[in-house]
Design an enzyme around this catalytic site. Structure first.
Site, short mmCIF file in Angstrom:
data_model
loop_
_atom_site.label_atom_id
_atom_site.label_comp_id
_atom_site.label_asym_id
_atom_site.label_seq_id
_atom_site.Cartn_x
_atom_site.Cartn_y
_atom_site.Cartn_z
N TYR A 112 -12.43 -33.13 48.40
CA TYR A 112 -11.50 -33.92 49.25
C TYR A 112 -12.02 -35.32 49.44
CZ TYR A 112 -7.40 -34.53 51.95
OH TYR A 112 -6.20 -35.31 52.74
N ASP B 184 15.29 -18.45 27.66
CA ASP B 184 16.35 -17.66 27.18
C ASP B 184 16.93 -17.83 26.14
OD1 ASP B 184 16.40 -16.41 29.75
OD2 ASP B 184 17.46 -17.77 30.49
N GLY C 31 26.38 -16.57 22.75
CA GLY C 31 25.95 -17.11 24.18
C GLY C 31 24.58 -17.78 23.95
N LYS D 103 7.96 -13.93 35.67
CA LYS D 103 7.74 -14.62 34.58
C LYS D 103 6.34 -15.44 34.67
CE LYS D 103 9.62 -15.82 30.81
NZ LYS D 103 11.08 -16.41 30.53
N ASN E 93 19.51 -6.72 27.30
CA ASN E 93 18.48 -5.84 28.20
C ASN E 93 19.09 -5.72 29.62
OD1 ASN E 93 15.77 -4.93 27.53
ND2 ASN E 93 15.13 -7.06 27.20
#
Length: 403
Positions: free
Chosen positions: A36, A159, A193, A91, A289
């Site tokens: 720091y 996805d 999709g 995830k 799924n």
């Protein structure tokens, strides 16, 4: 104990699946001064002079944000951002386990596309990559495209593209087994999709001929009826320029490969009867799924030659967990500005190549996600493709990827 009960018990005990930890000594005042103030002023000023150094001098270079608005969570639908956090956290745990990447789960308390895009943009300097997760379609397309156009780090809607890479790898393995080239295979994609359209587009990119591909939605063969979103419309134009119409049975007759990303138990008796009309050595990947379009027992009764799902308790698991940790590991290691098509294709082929010709059999065309070779193979392929396609800040393949 049911797997869901186990999941609840684990979280009640641990409360969190990931946590931060110190990576520097912090034992005395000297250590504090180095980590720091006043020592920290040196890296601050170095980054001020050359901003990309933040990818080398801070944790930013190994950090991916896993971001969702909770509008399309697994098979659960629009359950909201707070309820999506366990998925984002899970995830993030996979990123650490398989890619040694520090991933941060973030959920956004808004469904407004413009607000989502602006929020992620202003977070850019904190991360080396963005993993978009569980955004509803078609909003997900616009969010990703707008971010990719303006950000200087990889933005990746898993996805769509993680699923597509895993599916292409599975198809490549199956095609080797049935001894058919990708350019001659007749392919049907059931589901239009985000995942389905991404799979179709990547298969086309890798050599499936448009005239050999048929895309279906719940109503039948995809055609431009004036109600398609922009991605579906472009895909229909590519694979169905004559705007033909037809049923599931019309599409699958004589097909070599059927991929499905639709809904749990979507294959009813009429679909199963139609599957019997596919090519002799037919391939079916039912990827809904956690419940696939049909179960392994159904496929066996129908005489399906190669069958796979997204489940770990069945053969040929098509799982994007074999993709995104290695893909981002390679991208981060070469400081990539984006994840592009060459990187996706390289990752898919690297996965497929892990199953040797000698090992190939109907129950094994897809490498196991826990195979220790997977992350490194995908990372090396994506890193190499990033350099060769000009999207990497690093111009030479890192030592860990050299043979």
């Amino acid at each position: 104990m049911d797997i869901r009960d186990e999941a609840m018990q684990l979280r009640n005990e641990k409360h969190q699946m990931i946590k931060t930890g110190l990576n520097a000594k912090m034992e005395n005042s000297h250590d504090l001064a180095v980590v720091y103030t006043p020592g920290v002023a040196a890296p601050c000023l170095a980054i001020k002079e050359e901003e990309d150094k933040s990818l080398e001098l801070t944790w930013r270079g190994n950090v991916v944000a896993v971001i969702s608005d909770g509008t399309r969570v697994l098979g659960l639908g629009d359950i909201g951002p707070a309820a999506a956090m366990p998925i984002m956290e899970g995830k993030s745990a996979l990123y650490k386990r398989f890619g040694n990447i520090d991933a941060i789960p973030i959920v956004l308390n808004t469904k407004d596309k413009d607000e989502i895009v602006r929020t992620i943009r202003i977070l850019e300097k904190s991360f080396a990559g963005i993993n978009l997760e569980d955004f509803s379609s078609p909003k997900c397309y616009d969010i990703e495209d707008e971010l990719k156009a303006t950000m200087n780090i990889p933005v990746f809607h898993d996805d769509q593209h993680g699923t597509a890479i895993a599916a292409l790898a599975a198809v490549l393995g199956a095609l080797r087994l049935i001894k058919k080239g990708i350019g001659e295979a007749k392919v049907v994609m059931f589901g239009a999709g985000a995942a389905g359209t991404a799979i179709a587009r990547l298969l086309l990119e890798d050599g499936v001929k448009p005239e050999n591909m048929t895309v279906l939605n719940s109503k039948g063969i995809l055609y431009d009826d004036g109600r398609l979103n922009r991605v579906q419309k472009e895909l229909a134009k590519q694979v169905n320029p004559e705007n033909r119409q037809g049923t599931f049975a019309d599409a699958v007759k004589g097909a070599d490969i059927l991929l499905a990303t639709s809904a749990p138990a979507a294959f009813k008796e009429m679909h199963k009867e139609a599957i019997k009309t596919m090519a002799e050595k037919n391939v079916v990947f039912a990827m809904a799924n956690p419940i696939p379009e049909m179960m392994l027992s159904d496929a066996q009764e129908l005489g399906v030659y190669v069958f796979g799902t997204g489940r770990s308790d069945m053969p040929n698991q098509v799982n994007n967990s074999s993709v995104f940790p290695g893909l981002f590991r390679g991208a981060l290691d070469v400081r990539a500005r984006q994840i592009n098509e060459p990187m996706k294709l390289a990752a898919a082929h690297a996965l497929a190549d892990l199953v040797s010709d000698e090992e190939l059999k109907p129950e094994y065309v897809v490498v196991d996600v826990f195979d220790p070779r997977v992350p490194h193979a995908v990372a090396k392929a994506s890193a190499k493709a990033a350099i060769e396609s000009g999207v990497a800040r690093v111009t030479k393949l890192p030592e860990q990827y050299k043979d």
